[in-house]
Design a protein around this motif. Sequence first.
Motif, mmCIF file in Angstrom:
data_model
loop_
_atom_site.group_PDB
_atom_site.id
_atom_site.type_symbol
_atom_site.label_atom_id
_atom_site.label_comp_id
_atom_site.label_asym_id
_atom_site.label_seq_id
_atom_site.Cartn_x
_atom_site.Cartn_y
_atom_site.Cartn_z
ATOM 1 N N UNK A 258 42.558 25.475 35.547
ATOM 2 C CA UNK A 258 43.677 25.428 34.600
ATOM 3 C C UNK A 258 44.297 24.032 34.608
ATOM 4 N N UNK A 261 42.080 21.523 32.926
ATOM 5 C CA UNK A 261 42.178 21.619 31.474
ATOM 6 C C UNK A 261 43.372 20.813 30.954
ATOM 7 N N UNK A 274 52.428 13.034 20.977
ATOM 8 C CA UNK A 274 51.982 14.426 20.932
ATOM 9 C C UNK A 274 51.347 14.833 22.248
ATOM 10 N N UNK A 277 54.090 15.666 24.675
ATOM 11 C CA UNK A 277 54.806 16.924 24.419
ATOM 12 C C UNK A 277 53.922 18.133 24.723
ATOM 13 N N UNK A 282 52.156 22.444 28.457
ATOM 14 C CA UNK A 282 51.039 23.069 29.170
ATOM 15 C C UNK A 282 51.235 22.990 30.681
ATOM 16 N N UNK A 289 51.294 29.861 35.949
ATOM 17 C CA UNK A 289 50.091 30.608 36.267
ATOM 18 C C UNK A 289 49.694 30.437 37.736
ATOM 19 N N UNK B 140 48.451 35.272 25.198
ATOM 20 C CA UNK B 140 47.982 34.023 25.788
ATOM 21 C C UNK B 140 47.259 33.168 24.762
ATOM 22 N N UNK B 143 49.440 31.601 22.051
ATOM 23 C CA UNK B 143 50.148 30.444 22.603
ATOM 24 C C UNK B 143 49.220 29.232 22.690
ATOM 25 N N UNK B 144 48.013 29.463 23.222
ATOM 26 C CA UNK B 144 47.080 28.345 23.368
ATOM 27 C C UNK B 144 46.632 27.817 22.014
ATOM 28 N N UNK B 147 49.202 25.531 20.912
ATOM 29 C CA UNK B 147 49.088 24.309 21.711
ATOM 30 C C UNK B 147 47.961 23.434 21.181
ATOM 31 N N UNK B 150 47.217 21.109 17.046
ATOM 32 C CA UNK B 150 47.314 19.739 16.555
ATOM 33 C C UNK B 150 46.287 18.814 17.203
ATOM 34 N N UNK B 157 38.904 23.277 22.238
ATOM 35 C CA UNK B 157 39.922 23.154 23.271
ATOM 36 C C UNK B 157 40.462 24.525 23.666
ATOM 37 N N UNK B 161 40.776 25.874 27.433
ATOM 38 C CA UNK B 161 42.053 26.264 28.018
ATOM 39 C C UNK B 161 42.081 27.747 28.357
ATOM 40 N N UNK B 165 42.488 30.865 32.222
ATOM 41 C CA UNK B 165 43.722 31.652 32.179
ATOM 42 C C UNK B 165 43.420 33.132 32.005
ATOM 43 N N UNK B 202 54.896 37.583 31.871
ATOM 44 C CA UNK B 202 54.904 36.146 32.157
ATOM 45 C C UNK B 202 54.610 35.361 30.889
ATOM 46 N N UNK B 206 57.088 32.683 29.063
ATOM 47 C CA UNK B 206 56.676 31.289 28.829
ATOM 48 C C UNK B 206 56.737 30.947 27.353
ATOM 49 N N UNK B 210 58.621 27.886 25.717
ATOM 50 C CA UNK B 210 57.863 26.695 25.333
ATOM 51 C C UNK B 210 57.554 26.601 23.842
ATOM 52 N N UNK B 213 59.759 24.191 21.677
ATOM 53 C CA UNK B 213 59.594 22.743 21.876
ATOM 54 C C UNK B 213 58.222 22.264 21.425
ATOM 55 N N UNK B 214 57.231 23.188 21.437
ATOM 56 C CA UNK B 214 55.903 22.802 20.938
ATOM 57 C C UNK B 214 55.929 22.656 19.427
#
Lengths: 361, 218
Positions: A258, A261, A274, A277, A282, A289, B140, B143-144, B147, B150, B157, B161, B165, B202, B206, B210, B213-214
């Motif tokens: 994790x 990554x 970017x 941020x 992450x 986690x 999950x 969210x990813x 993330x 962009x 990706x 990621x 997880x 969890x 999160x 988050x 702000x993302x």
Amino acid sequence: MKGLWWKVLALLLMLYVVLAGLLIPLKSGIQSVEPMQLTAGQQQTIRVEGYNTHFESGEEIRAWLRLGSPRVEGKEGRDTAILSNSVKVIGVQDLSISFQVPAYLPTSDGAARASLIIDNPKDGAFVLPEAIILKQSEALAGPPSPQGWSSQIENLSASSGITFPFRGLLAETIRNQYFHVSLWFSLMILMLAAAVYAARFLISGRSEFDRRSEALTKVGLAFGMLGLFTGMVWANFTWGKPWSGDVKQNMTAIALLIYLAYFVLRASVASDQQASRIGAAYNIFAFAMLIPLLYIIPRMRASLHPGAGGNPGFGGEDLDSTMRMVFYPGIIGFTLVGLWLAQLSWRTARLKHKIQERLLG
Amino acid sequence: MIGQIITLLGLEVRLEFRQRASLAGVLLFAIGTVYLFSLAFGSVEPRLWNALFWIILLFGAVNGLGRSFSRELTYRYSYYQQLTSPLSLYVAKVLFNTLFLLLIGLLVWGVLSLLFGNPVKDIGLFSLTLFMASLGLSLILTFLALLAGRVNNGPGIVAILAFPVVIPLLLTVVKLGAVALRLIQQTSTNKDLLLLFGVDLLAIGLALLLVPSLWKEA
């Protein structure tokens, strides 16, 4: 020089931990006993192989077989022991000990586990718990009797000199406590700091916080890999294989993936702002986690690792005050070295950033 | 906020019905995999059935949910930013994706039963596990996806990621599935369900922290 003292402290602590952790000898102990089963009512001789012992003359060495709380007709009896009647020294690490085992055991179970206690004025007293199984002889079947089991274990000698505890299963690898466990402790501190800086970056938007967060994560990841490898060295000795697919090992590998990554993610974003941020968000996610992966899931599964799967943590008798004298400085030392490395990394990043800005005018 | 979420959810459902692109794609993948398995193996024993089911669900989820925000993060981004709060958009996506995964799961269950028989003994536990797995994967992966939205090579990706997880979630789910198939005797089922619930909780916490702000910066 301002800010130098803690770097000197880090170096001194690491030097101390490596030297003390590797050079201080283990306490004397019993490595093996042969035979492991004795019959009551006979003169019995056992061969004992010691570890780090300095046996010289048989006269000053005493040995006891102690039954832990035997039961007589359902009632708990008192601790009972027999004293050896002769001890012969074969070598500095080898003894031959004779016991006159009374005809009747003080327990109604027909057999009992006995610990072997050896007292040597040079090495102090040491114990091998449940070393021997004593069996009631069938020819002499009779009621349990406490007669002959009343030897007192007293006037034990204390060992001189500083030693680490001897644990049969761990032997010399007990020293890994100062490296493996300290590394994981300081990793938690570094990763927590990285997550805190990531949160501060998300709140304030100051790029300095993001550089610190990234640098701390880098060092934390390196520590995690070292922690994993030292753990594998330890597992190779105690569990038989460096990688046995234990839940703690698997979850650790996942946690490190994790965090790996995180760097892949940062690298694949074109704009710096970017990347900062997204990386910061992450990073907090990864830290959240990390806790269940390392400390909650392994506790809910069957695991070989101490402090997981219902096992007790490494503490109590295993971690005595001599070990704490090396273990705690180890945690501080590794954390300071980690901070130092991270500081070098974020200062380099800051300089690079400045040069870039100057080039752009 | 709740009104916003319902509207957005309705929009998602209508768009999906109109285009049917992601649902059809994932379904094709799932049924194709099952069919390939039936050609390659002939019959499938319950252990393999269980593993196959969850792996298809996982890959379907990564394929289908990885592009959750592909619409919002491109040309409609600024429009959405004026209309809704990022959290209600996220919640709507999560709800839609949970329904999406439940649907996929039920269909895969049906197709697997058709081809290899249905070895599930405890249907209640299996359904509950499927629901918890869908919710967890959806929380999950959504969210990813935000993330990675962009990032160049976004879907790739997401896979990088997501797998580490998702592994703990998947391990727990496979175990619960094995219990529901009566492959293993298990007394700690409640503990495992609690663990799944904890992972979901969890992820929710999160996301609340988050996602805003993302979303903030383009």
